[in-house]
Design an enzyme around this catalytic site. Structure first.
Site, PDB file in Angstrom:
ATOM      1  CD  GLU A 119      -2.452  -7.683   2.670  1.00  0.00           C
ATOM      2  OE1 GLU A 119      -2.208  -6.496   2.374  1.00  0.00           O
ATOM      3  OE2 GLU A 119      -3.015  -8.006   3.722  1.00  0.00           O
ATOM      4  CB  ALA A 121      -0.877  -0.020   1.242  1.00  0.00           C
TER       5      ALA A 121
HETATM    6  N1  CO8 Z   1       4.564   3.276  -0.401  1.00  0.00           N
HETATM    7  C1  CO8 Z   1       4.963   4.478  -0.876  1.00  0.00           C
HETATM    8  N2  CO8 Z   1       6.157   4.659  -1.488  1.00  0.00           N
HETATM    9  C2  CO8 Z   1       6.961   3.581  -1.632  1.00  0.00           C
HETATM   10  C3  CO8 Z   1       6.618   2.313  -1.150  1.00  0.00           C
HETATM   11  C4  CO8 Z   1       5.342   2.172  -0.513  1.00  0.00           C
HETATM   12  N3  CO8 Z   1       4.889   0.983  -0.049  1.00  0.00           N
HETATM   13  N4  CO8 Z   1       7.605   1.458  -1.425  1.00  0.00           N
HETATM   14  C5  CO8 Z   1       8.554   2.169  -2.053  1.00  0.00           C
HETATM   15  N5  CO8 Z   1       8.176   3.453  -2.186  1.00  0.00           N
HETATM   16  C6  CO8 Z   1       8.920   4.557  -2.796  1.00  0.00           C
HETATM   17  C7  CO8 Z   1      10.083   4.999  -1.915  1.00  0.00           C
HETATM   18  O1  CO8 Z   1       9.633   5.876  -0.923  1.00  0.00           O
HETATM   19  C8  CO8 Z   1      10.970   5.668  -2.927  1.00  0.00           C
HETATM   20  O2  CO8 Z   1      10.449   6.947  -3.218  1.00  0.00           O
HETATM   21  P1  CO8 Z   1      11.460   8.241  -3.251  1.00  0.00           P
HETATM   22  O3  CO8 Z   1      12.353   7.973  -4.414  1.00  0.00           O
HETATM   23  O4  CO8 Z   1      10.524   9.369  -3.437  1.00  0.00           O
HETATM   24  O5  CO8 Z   1      12.190   8.251  -1.953  1.00  0.00           O
HETATM   25  C9  CO8 Z   1      10.783   4.826  -4.175  1.00  0.00           C
HETATM   26  O6  CO8 Z   1       9.544   4.123  -3.986  1.00  0.00           O
HETATM   27  C10 CO8 Z   1      11.881   3.790  -4.357  1.00  0.00           C
HETATM   28  O7  CO8 Z   1      11.979   3.021  -3.170  1.00  0.00           O
HETATM   29  P2  CO8 Z   1      13.360   2.832  -2.382  1.00  0.00           P
HETATM   30  O8  CO8 Z   1      14.267   3.972  -2.614  1.00  0.00           O
HETATM   31  O9  CO8 Z   1      13.027   2.493  -0.976  1.00  0.00           O
HETATM   32  O10 CO8 Z   1      13.913   1.545  -3.153  1.00  0.00           O
HETATM   33  P3  CO8 Z   1      14.912   0.439  -2.570  1.00  0.00           P
HETATM   34  O11 CO8 Z   1      15.300  -0.385  -3.741  1.00  0.00           O
HETATM   35  O12 CO8 Z   1      15.959   1.072  -1.737  1.00  0.00           O
HETATM   36  O13 CO8 Z   1      14.019  -0.449  -1.557  1.00  0.00           O
HETATM   37  C11 CO8 Z   1      12.036  -1.664  -0.893  1.00  0.00           C
HETATM   38  C12 CO8 Z   1      12.947  -1.189  -2.049  1.00  0.00           C
HETATM   39  C13 CO8 Z   1      12.788  -2.670  -0.015  1.00  0.00           C
HETATM   40  C14 CO8 Z   1      10.838  -2.319  -1.518  1.00  0.00           C
HETATM   41  C15 CO8 Z   1      11.631  -0.444  -0.026  1.00  0.00           C
HETATM   42  O14 CO8 Z   1      11.126   0.563  -0.900  1.00  0.00           O
HETATM   43  C16 CO8 Z   1      10.545  -0.749   0.980  1.00  0.00           C
HETATM   44  O15 CO8 Z   1      10.830  -1.313   2.021  1.00  0.00           O
HETATM   45  N6  CO8 Z   1       9.303  -0.321   0.717  1.00  0.00           N
HETATM   46  C17 CO8 Z   1       8.199  -0.450   1.641  1.00  0.00           C
HETATM   47  C18 CO8 Z   1       7.705  -1.865   1.719  1.00  0.00           C
HETATM   48  C19 CO8 Z   1       6.582  -1.970   2.710  1.00  0.00           C
HETATM   49  O16 CO8 Z   1       6.713  -1.718   3.884  1.00  0.00           O
HETATM   50  N7  CO8 Z   1       5.393  -2.364   2.213  1.00  0.00           N
HETATM   51  C20 CO8 Z   1       4.248  -2.554   3.043  1.00  0.00           C
HETATM   52  C21 CO8 Z   1       3.412  -1.341   3.027  1.00  0.00           C
HETATM   53  S1  CO8 Z   1       2.101  -1.423   4.222  1.00  0.00           S
HETATM   54  C22 CO8 Z   1       0.909  -2.275   3.439  1.00  0.00           C
HETATM   55  O17 CO8 Z   1       1.019  -2.712   2.321  1.00  0.00           O
HETATM   56  C23 CO8 Z   1      -0.352  -2.440   4.241  1.00  0.00           C
HETATM   57  C24 CO8 Z   1      -1.376  -3.195   3.479  1.00  0.00           C
HETATM   58  C25 CO8 Z   1      -2.676  -2.902   4.081  1.00  0.00           C
HETATM   59  C26 CO8 Z   1      -3.773  -3.364   3.173  1.00  0.00           C
HETATM   60  C27 CO8 Z   1      -3.626  -2.866   1.781  1.00  0.00           C
HETATM   61  C28 CO8 Z   1      -3.900  -1.438   1.699  1.00  0.00           C
HETATM   62  C29 CO8 Z   1      -3.813  -0.851   0.336  1.00  0.00           C
END
Ligand code: CO8
Length: 261
Positions: A115, A69
């Site tokens: 999911e 999300a």
């Molecule tokens: N939401 C918003 N932005 C995101 C997300 C996300 N989930 N994931 C990545 N991004 C963005 C980053 O903020 C970044 O943006 P910016 O360049 O502006 O800083 C860009 O995408 C690239 O990401 P990274 O620089 O972090 O890329 P890396 O290669 O270093 O890392 C990862 C990749 C490991 C995937 C890392 O981005 C990460 O950990 N992301 C978050 C993963 C996460 O926690 N997901 C769970 C989210 S909570 C959720 O899904 C709840 C579900 C509830 C039900 C469903 C509701 C819709």
């Protein structure tokens, strides 16, 4: 319908019979903002209503199927906002799609991304795919089926471990645990998913609908009710032209010509 901002939509396959949707929000690793989900639901509904389409493939990029999300969109929300708007209730719309949806997962399928893949009917993964439910690291828990579909797919111990730690599992682990049905080299993934969709599309749409409905009942209903639904849908297939054709073709040693009737 051609004017989506967060997804790319086309028809593929030798007869354009496969609806193909690519999540396309590269700046945010295909994180699932409200707009994206709205568009995805529209695209799925249009394919479901399109008589030329028989199966759907959902994929992302080589780096991310979907990284969850949209955390930036969720961050300011309060309890009364999410409860009051029944946040993410829209997600369940895709459960009403009757045509099979194949998730082709390359890269990250995290949180809501994992999911979303599990809400599809079949998951194929590229060999570098990674699955996780990292919500606990954000101080929350999965909200779109992670605590329910994951245990059904991989068993309680692995699902519990994933939901309590947020640790990622590899495509290979996901395959041996039963979360995905096939792992292929990442650059072969889309072709493999498309091939699967084309093979399914050669079947009668009547039987495709019945099979999907019946298999899904295995997740929803007690065994006796699931078995009864299966029996009745099996009986109902005898009312279709394609069941008669399928069995005639077998006895006449020729290929069946299904007409989705
Ligand atoms: N939401 C918003 N932005 C995101 C997300 C996300 N989930 N994931 C990545 N991004 C963005 C980053 O903020 C970044 O943006 P910016 O360049 O502006 O800083 C860009 O995408 C690239 O990401 P990274 O620089 O972090 O890329 P890396 O290669 O270093 O890392 C990862 C990749 C490991 C995937 C890392 O981005 C990460 O950990 N992301 C978050 C993963 C996460 O926690 N997901 C769970 C989210 S909570 C959720 O899904 C709840 C579900 C509830 C039900 C469903 C509701 C819709």
């Amino acid at each position: 319908s051609g004017s989506y901002k967060n997804i790319l939509v086309e028809k593929k396959g030798d007869k354009s019979q496969v609806g193909f949707v690519r999540l396309n929000r590269p700046k945010a690793l295909n994180s699932l903002c409200d707009d994206l989900l709205r568009e995805l639901n529209v695209a799925f509904r249009e394919f479901d209503a399109d008589p030329s389409v028989k199966a759907i493939v959902l994929t992302g990029s080589s780096k991310a199927f979907a990284a969850g999300a949209d955390i930036k969109e969720m961050q300011p929300k309060t309890y009364s906002t999410v409860f009051g708007t029944n946040f993410i209730n829209d997600w369940t719309e895709m459960l009403r799609i009757r045509k099979p949806i194949i998730a082709a997962v390359n890269g990250y399928a995290l949180g809501g991304g994992c999911e979303l893949a599990m809400m599809c009917d079949i998951i194929y993964a590229g060999d570098s795919a990674k699955f996780a439910q990292p919500e606990i690291r954000l101080g929350t828990i999965p909200g779109a089926g992670g605590t329910q579909r994951l245990p059904r797919a991989v068993g309680k111990s692995k699902a519990m471990e994933m939901c309590l730690t947020g640790d990622m599992i590899t495509a290979k682990e996901a395959e041996s645990a039963g979360l995905v049905s096939k792992v292929v080299p990442a650059d072969k993934l889309e072709a493999a998913a498309l091939d699967l969709a084309e093979r399914i599309s050669r079947m009668s749409l009547m039987a495709i609908y019945a099979a999907k409905e019946s298999v899904n009942a295995a997740y929803e209903a007690p065994l006796s009710q699931g078995l009864l639904l299966e029996r009745r849908l099996f009986h109902a297939s005898f009312g279709t032209r394609d069941r008669s054709e399928g069995m005639s073709a077998f006895t006449e040693k020729r290929a069946a010509e299904f007409k989705d009737e």
